[in-house]
Write a protein that holds these residues in place. Structure first.
Motif, short mmCIF file in Angstrom:
data_model
loop_
_atom_site.label_atom_id
_atom_site.label_comp_id
_atom_site.label_asym_id
_atom_site.label_seq_id
_atom_site.Cartn_x
_atom_site.Cartn_y
_atom_site.Cartn_z
N LEU A 106 47.06 -31.74 -86.94
CA LEU A 106 45.72 -31.26 -87.26
C LEU A 106 45.72 -29.73 -87.21
CD1 LEU A 106 43.40 -33.52 -85.04
CD2 LEU A 106 43.96 -33.84 -87.45
N THR A 107 44.87 -29.12 -88.04
CA THR A 107 44.65 -27.68 -88.00
C THR A 107 43.22 -27.42 -87.59
OG1 THR A 107 46.28 -27.29 -89.74
CG2 THR A 107 44.70 -25.53 -89.31
N LEU A 108 43.02 -26.64 -86.52
CA LEU A 108 41.72 -26.36 -85.95
C LEU A 108 41.42 -24.88 -86.11
CD1 LEU A 108 42.45 -28.13 -82.52
CD2 LEU A 108 41.87 -29.22 -84.69
N VAL A 109 40.25 -24.55 -86.65
CA VAL A 109 39.87 -23.15 -86.88
C VAL A 109 38.57 -22.87 -86.14
CG1 VAL A 109 39.32 -21.37 -88.58
CG2 VAL A 109 41.01 -23.14 -89.13
N VAL A 110 38.60 -21.90 -85.22
CA VAL A 110 37.42 -21.54 -84.44
C VAL A 110 36.73 -20.35 -85.08
CG1 VAL A 110 36.54 -20.92 -82.16
CG2 VAL A 110 38.57 -22.38 -82.36
N ALA A 111 35.47 -20.52 -85.47
CA ALA A 111 34.69 -19.45 -86.09
C ALA A 111 34.11 -18.53 -85.03
CB ALA A 111 33.57 -20.05 -86.94
N ASP A 112 33.61 -17.37 -85.46
CA ASP A 112 33.04 -16.41 -84.53
C ASP A 112 31.82 -16.96 -83.79
OD1 ASP A 112 34.96 -14.56 -85.24
OD2 ASP A 112 33.69 -13.53 -86.71
N ASP A 113 31.10 -17.90 -84.42
CA ASP A 113 29.92 -18.47 -83.77
C ASP A 113 30.27 -19.61 -82.81
OD1 ASP A 113 30.57 -20.54 -85.49
OD2 ASP A 113 28.65 -20.54 -86.57
N GLY A 114 31.58 -19.88 -82.65
CA GLY A 114 32.01 -20.92 -81.73
C GLY A 114 32.16 -22.29 -82.36
N ARG A 115 31.61 -22.49 -83.57
CA ARG A 115 31.79 -23.77 -84.24
C ARG A 115 33.25 -23.90 -84.67
NH1 ARG A 115 27.63 -26.42 -87.13
NH2 ARG A 115 28.72 -26.11 -89.10
N VAL A 116 33.71 -25.15 -84.77
CA VAL A 116 35.11 -25.40 -85.08
C VAL A 116 35.20 -26.23 -86.35
CG1 VAL A 116 37.29 -26.35 -84.24
CG2 VAL A 116 35.66 -25.37 -82.61
N ARG A 117 36.06 -25.76 -87.27
CA ARG A 117 36.34 -26.49 -88.50
C ARG A 117 37.71 -27.13 -88.37
NH1 ARG A 117 38.04 -25.32 -94.27
NH2 ARG A 117 36.59 -26.47 -95.61
N VAL A 118 37.76 -28.42 -88.61
CA VAL A 118 39.00 -29.16 -88.40
C VAL A 118 39.48 -29.76 -89.72
CG1 VAL A 118 40.13 -31.00 -87.11
CG2 VAL A 118 38.22 -29.76 -86.07
N ASP A 119 40.72 -29.46 -90.08
CA ASP A 119 41.38 -30.15 -91.19
C ASP A 119 41.87 -31.46 -90.63
OD1 ASP A 119 43.16 -31.19 -93.03
OD2 ASP A 119 44.11 -29.27 -93.50
N MET A 120 41.18 -32.56 -90.97
CA MET A 120 41.47 -33.87 -90.40
C MET A 120 42.56 -34.62 -91.16
SD MET A 120 39.48 -34.15 -87.75
CE MET A 120 39.45 -35.90 -87.43
N GLY A 121 43.10 -34.01 -92.20
CA GLY A 121 44.11 -34.70 -93.01
C GLY A 121 43.45 -35.60 -94.03
#
Length: 276
Positions: A106-121
């Protein structure tokens, strides 16, 4: 053995998170069941464990245990909490984090606002990937449960999901049908059961009965599975807001062969130490 832990949640789907990189510890099934108890333990839906990666191209190994002690392949809400945890605990300074799970990377990306975008495959629909006993890959399968024939979509998001479309999630028989679907013999490794109400092509409501846990306030992989099946059936169009009892996730999917992206919050509740 004294172990430091963090309690976190993603839309009310709650977790105990343990770092096994900077400290040592071993949790048996009985320990996990005891700790998960909401009256006699810490209380959580899943235990998340941070370990060093086995793959040198990954940043961490991400392991997930249900409240009953069983290890599972993936957890989307947990993945967002995992990303916030390793940053907050200064285990990494990266904002894009690669983790290995039992269900794949999995690839997890943390935005400046604290929300997280996850590439779930990419979602997988072939019955053998769940596994699910069926002769062919179809957008809708029938399943006989308690004398009733249900129509379900089956999706693997690294873990298995059955998706039912209902008129209203408020009145859906989640607590009656969920346990029966979970252990249905056509799902030899059990399954998560999602009950989805389509509001518009870009908005759904969802309740999920998770294997080994019961109904939870949110399920990230369940939201991804529901949207993927809904798009495949021509009911939905990306992006889709999925409203669960604990809050809303944004799900994007570009169609067959493309990954599902999930965006949502992750919150720390408290930290503590416990003797195991």
């Amino acid at each position: 053995m004294l172990v430091h832990f963090t309690k976190m949640h993603g839309l009310g789907n709650d977790f105990m998170v343990i770092d096994l990189i900077s400290q040592r510890g071993r949790l048996r099934d009985a320990d996990i069941r005891r700790l998960s108890h909401r009256n006699f333990g810490i209380g959580f839906d899943q235990l998340l464990v941070v370990e060093p990666p086995r793959d040198p191209d990954m940043d961490f190994r991400y392991r997930i245990y249900n409240a009953d002690g069983s290890e599972v392949e993936n957890c989307g809400n947990g993945a967002r909490c995992f990303a916030r945890f390793v940053l907050d605990q200064r285990l990494t300074t990266k904002r894009e984090i690669r983790v290995e799970t039992a269900g794949g990377p999995l690839t997890l990306v943390v935005a400046d606002d604290g929300r997280v975008r996850v590439d779930m495959g990419a979602p997988r629909f072939a019955p053998e990937t769940l596994p699910f006993a069926a002769e062919s890959d179809l957008p809708v399968h029938t399943l006989d449960v308690a004398g009733e024939t249900l129509e379900i979509g089956v999706v693997s998001m690294g873990n298995p999901h059955a998706v039912l479309v209902v008129d209203s999630v408020e009145y859906a028989p989640v607590l009656e049908l969920g346990p029966l679907i979970e252990v249905h013999p056509r799902f030899p490794k059990r399954v998560n059961a999602g009950f989805m109400e389509v509001v518009t092509p870009h908005e759904v409501r969802l309740r999920v009965f998770e294997r080994g846990v019961g109904e939870t306030l949110a399920c990230g992989t369940g939201a991804c599975a529901a949207v993927a099946n809904g798009i495949r059936r021509g009911m939905l169009a990306s992006p889709v807001n999925v409203t669960l009892p604990g809050g809303t996730l944004s799900i994007e999917w570009g169609g067959e062969g493309h990954p599902v992206f999930m965006t949502g919050p992750a919150e720390t509740v408290f930290e503590g130490r416990i003797i195991l």
